[in-house]
Write an enzyme that holds these catalytic residues in place. Structure first.
Site, PDB file in Angstrom:
ATOM      1  CB  SER A 191      -0.970  -0.027   1.176  1.00  0.00           C
ATOM      2  OG  SER A 191      -2.069   0.831   0.938  1.00  0.00           O
ATOM      3  CE  LYS A 240     -19.276  20.774  12.589  1.00  0.00           C
ATOM      4  NZ  LYS A 240     -18.048  21.174  11.887  1.00  0.00           N
TER       5      LYS A 240
END
Length: 321
Positions: free
Chosen positions: A136, A188
């Site tokens: 990765s 939010k």
């Protein structure tokens, strides 16, 4: 009676010495926190002459976060070593030894950019030597190499992005625990662990993952000179052995660190060179500072380490079985 006096005196001396140690560590901590004070010894591994081949090591998870003692992050330490390479005209090549499952997207990309800047500025070759794992984000950094060496059994690949969200809503409901978010906008509290993830929220996170994934693909296309279609075919998150990676064009040669270093010398144009490594200078203050977390451990059961991966969510170029 006399013996009791000596015992009392000894206790006073121990308490006094402990106080000095605490004060010293506190002072050392403040000093290092304000100015990390990167101090490196340049250790010669082999070779001779004035020209240098630097071996730099990327070990463990790539992170931009400071550790528990407040010492600089891996990203900061490697960036400082790269700066030193950049300023040393005697450095003729860099060997990047990677043994890492990857890590944070931002920290990985910043190091990648820093290495490319070094190559552009100094025009020195970079040779990558993969250790047991270079997956990765570890592979992301490897794409900066002019050549990549690996062992046939090296674990690499895991080309992609992951974004983990921890959720305890079912357990909280069973316990009768509820969290109420008073928010200014619909999203939010996106990703809140106290309630299920909605489809629109999932799509927002998937968009972020896709953006980072496309950047990863671009890095491989450019660094390995592969077609985008080919990279998309192999970058599905699976891990590869060194043998498989060579057949796919993800690495160039089989060999260890020593062989990669010899190849770097051949690319450098220098007939001979010293092979050097940077090691952090050991000092009493740093030693005591590194022990600070054990002296005042707020998590004796290690629960923080268990839940660490479920803390603040981050985009990760990281192999996470």
């Amino acid at each position: 009676m006399q013996r009791k006096k000596w015992v009392a005196l000894l206790i006073v001396l121990v308490v006094f010495a402990a106080g000095l140690c605490v004060e010293f560590v506190s002072g050392a901590y403040d000093e290092l926190a304000e100015s990390p004070g990167f101090s490196w010894d340049e250790n010669i591994v082999s070779g001779s002459g004035t020209d240098k081949i630097v071996q730099m090591f990327v070990n463990g998870v790539i992170s931009g976060e400071q550790n528990a003692t407040g010492m600089p992050s891996m990203s900061e330490l490697l960036s400082e070593q790269l700066r030193r390479v950049e300023e040393d005209e005697n450095v003729k090549a860099l060997v990047l030894r990677i043994d890492s499952p990857g890590g944070e997207v931002v920290a990985t990309d910043e190091l990648h950019t820093r290495i490319l800047h070094l190559k552009q500025l100094r025009h020195i070759p970079v040779v990558v030597s993969m250790g047991s794992t270079a997956a990765s984000g570890g592979y992301y950094l490897a794409t900066t190499g002019d050549s990549i060496f690996a062992n046939p059994n090296t674990l690499t690949g895991s080309l992609g992005v992951i974004f983990n969200l921890f959720n305890y809503s079912d357990a909280a409901n069973k316990l009768g625990v509820h969290q109420f978010a008073i928010k200014s906008g619909r999203f939010k509290d996106i990703g809140s662990p106290s309630r299920p993830l909605t489809d629109p929220e999932r799509q927002i996170f998937q968009t972020l993952v896709n953006e980072s994934y496309n950047k990863f693909v671009d890095v491989i296309v450019k660094g390995r000179n592969l077609s985008r279609q080919r990279v998309l075919e192999i970058a599905d998150g699976r891990v590869y052995s060194g043998e498989q990676a060579k057949r796919l064009g993800l690495i160039d040669q089989f060999g260890d660190l020593e062989e990669a270093t010899r190849y770097a010398l051949s690319l450098s144009g220098s007939p001979e060179a010293m092979v050097v490594r940077y090691t952090d200078q050991l000092s009493i203050s740093k030693l005591l500072l590194s022990m600070k977390q054990y002296w005042s451990n707020p998590d004796p059961l290690g629960l923080t380490r268990v839940l660490e991966r479920n803390g603040s969510p981050k985009l990760l170029y990281q192999f996470m079985p």
